[in-house]
Design a protein around this motif. Structure first.
Motif, PDB file in Angstrom:
ATOM      1  N   ARG A 147       0.824  -1.207   0.000  1.00 23.60           N
ATOM      2  CA  ARG A 147       0.000   0.000   0.000  1.00 23.60           C
ATOM      3  C   ARG A 147       0.859   1.258   0.000  1.00 23.60           C
ATOM      4  O   ARG A 147       0.610   2.198  -0.771  1.00 23.60           O
ATOM      5  CB  ARG A 147      -0.911  -0.015   1.229  1.00 23.60           C
ATOM      6  CG  ARG A 147      -1.770   1.232   1.406  1.00 23.60           C
ATOM      7  CD  ARG A 147      -2.115   1.421   2.877  1.00 23.60           C
ATOM      8  NE  ARG A 147      -0.936   1.704   3.686  1.00 23.60           N
ATOM      9  CZ  ARG A 147      -0.894   1.603   5.011  1.00 23.60           C
ATOM     10  NH1 ARG A 147      -1.957   1.209   5.686  1.00 23.60           N
ATOM     11  NH2 ARG A 147       0.215   1.895   5.667  1.00 23.60           N
ATOM     12  N   CYS A 169     -11.020   7.176  -5.132  1.00 24.31           N
ATOM     13  CA  CYS A 169     -11.927   6.032  -5.064  1.00 24.31           C
ATOM     14  C   CYS A 169     -11.782   5.188  -6.336  1.00 24.31           C
ATOM     15  O   CYS A 169     -11.395   5.708  -7.391  1.00 24.31           O
ATOM     16  CB  CYS A 169     -13.375   6.490  -4.907  1.00 24.31           C
ATOM     17  SG  CYS A 169     -13.676   7.483  -3.419  1.00 24.31           S
ATOM     18  N   ASN A 210      -7.079  -6.010  -1.789  1.00 27.75           N
ATOM     19  CA  ASN A 210      -7.997  -5.417  -0.815  1.00 27.75           C
ATOM     20  C   ASN A 210      -9.109  -4.697  -1.569  1.00 27.75           C
ATOM     21  O   ASN A 210      -9.066  -3.475  -1.744  1.00 27.75           O
ATOM     22  CB  ASN A 210      -7.241  -4.439   0.094  1.00 27.75           C
ATOM     23  CG  ASN A 210      -8.111  -3.896   1.208  1.00 27.75           C
ATOM     24  OD1 ASN A 210      -9.125  -4.499   1.575  1.00 27.75           O
ATOM     25  ND2 ASN A 210      -7.729  -2.750   1.754  1.00 27.75           N
ATOM     26  N   ARG A 212     -12.272  -2.625  -2.710  1.00 27.23           N
ATOM     27  CA  ARG A 212     -12.938  -1.518  -2.054  1.00 27.23           C
ATOM     28  C   ARG A 212     -14.217  -1.173  -2.818  1.00 27.23           C
ATOM     29  O   ARG A 212     -14.286  -1.308  -4.051  1.00 27.23           O
ATOM     30  CB  ARG A 212     -12.029  -0.278  -2.045  1.00 27.23           C
ATOM     31  CG  ARG A 212     -10.735  -0.465  -1.270  1.00 27.23           C
ATOM     32  CD  ARG A 212     -10.999  -0.566   0.209  1.00 27.23           C
ATOM     33  NE  ARG A 212     -11.593   0.659   0.723  1.00 27.23           N
ATOM     34  CZ  ARG A 212     -12.186   0.758   1.917  1.00 27.23           C
ATOM     35  NH1 ARG A 212     -12.281  -0.306   2.707  1.00 27.23           N
ATOM     36  NH2 ARG A 212     -12.689   1.902   2.315  1.00 27.23           N
ATOM     37  N   GLU A 216     -15.637   4.387  -2.108  1.00 25.33           N
ATOM     38  CA  GLU A 216     -14.882   4.440  -0.859  1.00 25.33           C
ATOM     39  C   GLU A 216     -13.406   4.650  -1.170  1.00 25.33           C
ATOM     40  O   GLU A 216     -12.901   4.179  -2.195  1.00 25.33           O
ATOM     41  CB  GLU A 216     -15.072   3.143  -0.065  1.00 25.33           C
ATOM     42  CG  GLU A 216     -16.482   2.935   0.450  1.00 25.33           C
ATOM     43  CD  GLU A 216     -16.877   3.937   1.505  1.00 25.33           C
ATOM     44  OE1 GLU A 216     -15.982   4.401   2.240  1.00 25.33           O
ATOM     45  OE2 GLU A 216     -18.074   4.277   1.586  1.00 25.33           O
ATOM     46  N   VAL A 220      -6.349   2.600   2.633  1.00 24.71           N
ATOM     47  CA  VAL A 220      -6.906   2.432   3.981  1.00 24.71           C
ATOM     48  C   VAL A 220      -5.849   1.817   4.894  1.00 24.71           C
ATOM     49  O   VAL A 220      -4.833   1.275   4.439  1.00 24.71           O
ATOM     50  CB  VAL A 220      -8.161   1.530   3.950  1.00 24.71           C
ATOM     51  CG1 VAL A 220      -9.271   2.192   3.160  1.00 24.71           C
ATOM     52  CG2 VAL A 220      -7.839   0.164   3.348  1.00 24.71           C
ATOM     53  N   ASN A 221      -6.104   1.893   6.202  1.00 25.56           N
ATOM     54  CA  ASN A 221      -5.195   1.274   7.165  1.00 25.56           C
ATOM     55  C   ASN A 221      -5.561  -0.187   7.382  1.00 25.56           C
ATOM     56  O   ASN A 221      -6.451  -0.730   6.721  1.00 25.56           O
ATOM     57  CB  ASN A 221      -5.187   2.060   8.483  1.00 25.56           C
ATOM     58  CG  ASN A 221      -6.574   2.135   9.114  1.00 25.56           C
ATOM     59  OD1 ASN A 221      -7.445   1.291   8.855  1.00 25.56           O
ATOM     60  ND2 ASN A 221      -6.801   3.143   9.939  1.00 25.56           N
ATOM     61  N   GLY A 224      -9.212  -1.000   7.853  1.00 25.44           N
ATOM     62  CA  GLY A 224     -10.164  -0.680   6.799  1.00 25.44           C
ATOM     63  C   GLY A 224     -10.641   0.759   6.784  1.00 25.44           C
ATOM     64  O   GLY A 224     -11.494   1.113   5.982  1.00 25.44           O
ATOM     65  N   PHE A 225     -10.078   1.599   7.664  1.00 23.31           N
ATOM     66  CA  PHE A 225     -10.458   3.007   7.681  1.00 23.31           C
ATOM     67  C   PHE A 225      -9.522   3.812   6.777  1.00 23.31           C
ATOM     68  O   PHE A 225      -8.346   3.460   6.617  1.00 23.31           O
ATOM     69  CB  PHE A 225     -10.406   3.567   9.100  1.00 23.31           C
ATOM     70  CG  PHE A 225     -11.391   2.931  10.039  1.00 23.31           C
ATOM     71  CD1 PHE A 225     -12.747   3.166   9.902  1.00 23.31           C
ATOM     72  CD2 PHE A 225     -10.965   2.076  11.056  1.00 23.31           C
ATOM     73  CE1 PHE A 225     -13.666   2.585  10.759  1.00 23.31           C
ATOM     74  CE2 PHE A 225     -11.869   1.478  11.915  1.00 23.31           C
ATOM     75  CZ  PHE A 225     -13.225   1.727  11.766  1.00 23.31           C
ATOM     76  N   PRO A 226     -10.014   4.893   6.181  1.00 23.25           N
ATOM     77  CA  PRO A 226      -9.161   5.692   5.281  1.00 23.25           C
ATOM     78  C   PRO A 226      -7.919   6.208   5.993  1.00 23.25           C
ATOM     79  O   PRO A 226      -7.964   6.605   7.160  1.00 23.25           O
ATOM     80  CB  PRO A 226     -10.083   6.842   4.855  1.00 23.25           C
ATOM     81  CG  PRO A 226     -11.470   6.306   5.029  1.00 23.25           C
ATOM     82  CD  PRO A 226     -11.407   5.388   6.211  1.00 23.25           C
ATOM     83  N   LEU A 227      -6.807   6.200   5.278  1.00 22.84           N
ATOM     84  CA  LEU A 227      -5.572   6.745   5.822  1.00 22.84           C
ATOM     85  C   LEU A 227      -5.729   8.243   6.059  1.00 22.84           C
ATOM     86  O   LEU A 227      -6.420   8.938   5.317  1.00 22.84           O
ATOM     87  CB  LEU A 227      -4.416   6.515   4.853  1.00 22.84           C
ATOM     88  CG  LEU A 227      -3.780   5.129   4.797  1.00 22.84           C
ATOM     89  CD1 LEU A 227      -2.697   5.107   3.720  1.00 22.84           C
ATOM     90  CD2 LEU A 227      -3.183   4.744   6.137  1.00 22.84           C
TER      91      LEU A 227
END
Length: 333
Positions: A147, A169, A210, A212, A216, A220-221, A224-227
């Motif tokens: 990533r 996205c 991964n 998505r 979205e 992401v980390n 699963g949350f946005p960096l």
């Protein structure tokens, strides 16, 4: 006739004016919010009262000037940050001046506070060897390293702002030729940016590992949350520290995500790309912003110097000036 409470005006400014009528981006609203948090806490501390008891007519030009001096001298913010804080306050007082006649003189005094002039610095950028050294640091055998490598390569390919990259996205990515992405820049302005096939392959591999949803964020980390931009700066600082072993020149540079944007701009200028094309590529409003990259590249200046007529160059120094013994003898006379 009394003025409406400060809370009323702040609510109208943020919700009705910035969000609904101006349609400002979320980042602009959050920046203005942070300024007002600092400003109100500062005024409350000076007046020894809670924030909730502050009145609009107490937020005078003297308070604004004291606040600006405080964030510069005690919080050690830069002149640029100081001017950004002032711009956020100006926007509010301009909003009030158009709607509350009783506060007209108060607002006029604040609006006459000028932005502070500061040194104009050339954008810091990386050499190709330094970029390559940084890109070799992520461990691409791990999901996190894959990533990070894809994100840094994307920044170097597109020159995108960090928030533009983190908001990318899958629906805005074209992986088939011609490969390109759609970026949402400042003021919610959209622009198309081409990407290399190699970068498209990195994004495709990231999506394969991964997947998505279409709307979205891609990066992401582990949860699963946005960096966040802060998280990217932290990881980049780690990679730069280890990359200094391969590229010692990095020790003297402050590298952050925006440095990749400057690097792309300088390299585009050095490659002979017209500045109007770079302006469209980067989403600049003014061509003056793009021209910074032309001034920063020493190699471009050197090549321009070499194109000058040979006859206009200074001649070699006279022979007697190149003879130190003769000069010493003349000095002894």
């Amino acid at each position: 006739m009394k003025m409406a409470p400060l809370a009323y005006w702040l609510h109208a400014f943020f919700h009705e004016w910035l969000a609904e009528q101006r349609n400002c981006s979320r980042h602009t609203i959050l920046s203005y919010r942070d300024t007002w948090r600092l400003y109100l806490r500062f005024v409350a501390a000076r007046r020894h009262c809670p924030v909730s008891s502050i009145k609009l007519d107490e937020l005078t030009a003297d308070e604004v000037l004291a606040f600006l001096k405080h964030i510069e001298s005690e919080q050690h913010t830069s002149i640029g940050t100081r001017n950004c804080r002032l711009a956020a306050l100006h926007s509010f007082y301009r909003f009030i001046a158009d709607r509350e006649p009783l506060a007209a003189m108060q607002c006029a005094a604040v609006l006459h506070i000028p932005a502070k002039r500061g040194p104009i610095t050339e954008p810091a950028y990386l050499d190709i060897e330094e970029v390559e050294a940084i890109l070799r640091q992520p461990d691409r055998s791990t999901p996190e390293g894959q990533r990070d490598y894809a994100l840094l390569a994307f920044l170097y390919n597109t020159g995108a702002r960090i928030q533009e990259a983190l908001s990318l996205c899958p629906c805005n990515i074209r992986l088939a030729a011609p490969e390109q992405v759609k970026l949402c820049g400042k003021g919610n302005k959209m622009r198309i940016c081409p990407i290399w096939p190699e970068t498209a392959a990195l994004l495709a591999a990231l999506l394969e590992r991964n997947p998505r949803p279409e709307n979205e964020p891609l990066f992401v980390n582990r949860y699963g949350f946005p960096l966040s931009a802060a998280g990217v700066r932290y990881k980049l600082a780690q990679y730069v520290r280890t990359a200094t072993n391969e590229a010692p020149s990095l020790r003297g540079k402050r590298v952050h995500p925006h440095t990749f944007r400057h690097t792309v701009g300088v390299q585009l200028v050095a490659s002979g790309v017209d500045v109007t094309v770079i302006r469209s590529w980067f989403g600049h409003v003014s061509l003056n912003t793009t021209n910074h990259y032309a001034r920063a590249n020493i190699e471009t200046k050197r090549r321009a110097l070499e194109q000058m007529d040979q006859s206009t160059r200074p001649r070699s120094p006279p022979r007697w000036r190149r003879n130190p013994n003769l000069l010493d003898w003349l000095d002894s006379l």
